[in-house]
Design an enzyme around this catalytic site. Structure first.
Site, PDB file in Angstrom:
ATOM      1  N   SER A  26       0.733  -1.299   0.040  1.00  0.00           N
ATOM      2  CA  SER A  26       0.122  -0.053  -0.045  1.00  0.00           C
ATOM      3  C   SER A  26       0.966   1.273   0.023  1.00  0.00           C
ATOM      4  O   SER A  26       1.643   1.602   1.017  1.00  0.00           O
ATOM      5  CB  SER A  26      -0.960  -0.107   1.137  1.00  0.00           C
ATOM      6  OG  SER A  26      -1.757   0.889   1.206  1.00  0.00           O
ATOM      7  N   GLY A  68      -0.071   4.475  -0.322  1.00  0.00           N
ATOM      8  CA  GLY A  68      -0.632   5.788  -0.037  1.00  0.00           C
ATOM      9  C   GLY A  68      -1.352   6.174  -1.200  1.00  0.00           C
ATOM     10  O   GLY A  68      -2.150   5.480  -2.017  1.00  0.00           O
ATOM     11  N   ALA A  69      -1.423   7.673  -1.466  1.00  0.00           N
ATOM     12  CA  ALA A  69      -1.909   8.295  -2.851  1.00  0.00           C
ATOM     13  C   ALA A  69      -1.559   7.570  -4.121  1.00  0.00           C
ATOM     14  O   ALA A  69      -2.065   7.766  -5.142  1.00  0.00           O
ATOM     15  CB  ALA A  69      -1.764   9.641  -2.669  1.00  0.00           C
ATOM     16  N   GLY A  85      -1.263   4.628  -4.545  1.00  0.00           N
ATOM     17  CA  GLY A  85      -2.054   3.253  -4.899  1.00  0.00           C
ATOM     18  C   GLY A  85      -1.210   2.058  -4.370  1.00  0.00           C
ATOM     19  O   GLY A  85      -0.731   1.976  -3.148  1.00  0.00           O
ATOM     20  N   GLY A 136      -5.971   1.931   4.759  1.00  0.00           N
ATOM     21  CA  GLY A 136      -5.307   0.660   4.666  1.00  0.00           C
ATOM     22  C   GLY A 136      -6.317  -0.500   4.921  1.00  0.00           C
ATOM     23  O   GLY A 136      -6.132  -1.617   4.399  1.00  0.00           O
ATOM     24  N   ASP A 137      -7.117  -0.462   6.023  1.00  0.00           N
ATOM     25  CA  ASP A 137      -7.938  -1.496   6.431  1.00  0.00           C
ATOM     26  C   ASP A 137      -8.915  -1.810   5.108  1.00  0.00           C
ATOM     27  O   ASP A 137      -9.434  -2.871   4.992  1.00  0.00           O
ATOM     28  CB  ASP A 137      -8.568  -1.057   7.769  1.00  0.00           C
ATOM     29  CG  ASP A 137      -7.747  -0.684   8.471  1.00  0.00           C
ATOM     30  OD1 ASP A 137      -6.606  -1.226   8.699  1.00  0.00           O
ATOM     31  OD2 ASP A 137      -8.070   0.353   9.488  1.00  0.00           O
TER      32      ASP A 137
END
Length: 309
Positions: A217, A219-220, A222, A248-249
């Protein structure tokens, strides 16, 4: 039925203020309280997608009672939490409405005794008998062995249940070696695990350490997936502003539901990426903007060429 494990459950409290300033008093414009901890957030998103899900982990004290009462009012989520003597923690998120930035304060978890850990392991083993998949999520409270997730991964694999691991630090390092079906680290956790800050190299290294598949993951930026079937990069259509807590969940929920639904990897990544972005637009973790999710899902870009990642 899916199972999510949250060994460090919480009551998540989110404050919204016009502008957050150090050493100042603030008038709170809005407050939300939700059952929290990574696996609990995952469970609420799964239930909202129409998947029956059972939550297990530890819960105790007045805060724990409130967590259970709120979970009981959540359609599609069943409570198999194990009671403990110490009180469940609280987490506080403060959203600065002028910038969209979020500041978090996380309390430590309650100390867990050896008999309480044994009681949880019994509950976990019983739940695996009817589970379609399991997600092991979040930090470990005091008293739980650092190799706990590795043991839980092995128990799930012995029961023939696909298992996803989402944690960090030493619990992640040991858990990966137990060969989970899927690991979902963020960029910081991935770098700590592998020593590399280059996403593709680090993701490949994490898979070599034992995970069947790894989805990083970023963040912005992708998601980056390295799997036995191939490598993909999934990117949201645009940067969204809001509360990133729980994004993230939602990625975990999208990946786990895609696994159970037997979706091809590009479709799993599309679902997970759209859910994460729609969660940022929601006021609290464990929720997502359904309208935004449907709109974003049609505009997520998934590519197979990640050589330049």
């Amino acid at each position: 039925m899916m199972v999510t494990v949250t060994l460090n459950t919480a009551l998540d409290i989110t404050y919204h203020v016009r502008s957050l300033r150090a050493r100042s008093s603030h008038r709170v414009s809005r407050v939300t309280e939700r059952p929290g901890g990574k696996g609990v957030n995952v469970a609420r998103v799964l239930a909202a997608l129409g998947h029956p899900v059972t939550v297990t982990g530890f819960v105790g004290g007045p805060t724990g009672r409130e967590v259970r009462e709120r979970l009981a009012a959540t359609p599609g989520v069943s409570d198999a939490l194990v009671p403990v003597a110490a009180a469940t923690r609280r987490t506080v998120a403060v959203v600065d409405e002028s910038t969209g930035d979020t500041t978090r304060l996380d309390e430590p978890g309650p100390p867990i005794t050896p008999p309480e850990w044994s009681a949880f392991q019994q509950t976990y083993g019983d739940l695996l008998a009817s589970a379609s998949a399991v997600a092991l999520c979040g930090s470990l409270p005091p008293g739980v062995p650092v190799g706990a997730y590795a043991g839980l991964v092995r128990t799930a694999r012995a029961a023939g249940v696909p298992v996803l691991l989402d944690t960090g630090g030493e619990p992640l390092r040991r858990g990966v070696a137990a060969r989970p079906d899927l690991v979902k680290p963020n960029a910081e956790e991935l770098a700590e695990l592998t020593g590399s800050h280059e996403p593709l190299r680090a993701t490949q290294d994490a898979r070599r350490r034992g995970a069947h598949a790894v989805v990083a993951s970023l963040g912005a930026e992708g998601l980056l997936a390295v799997t036995p079937e191939g490598r993909w990069r999934s990117v949201p259509p645009a940067r969204v502003r809001g509360n990133p807590t729980g994004a993230g969940d939602s990625v975990v929920a999208g990946l786990l539901s895609g696994l159970v639904d037997r979706l091809p990897w590009p479709e799993r990544l599309t679902r997970a990426t759209a859910l994460a972005a729609a969660t940022v637009l929601s006021p609290a973790a464990g929720e997502f903007d359904h309208t935004a999710y449907e709109e974003l899902r049609g505009r997520v870009t998934v590519t197979t060429d990640v050589s330049a990642a």
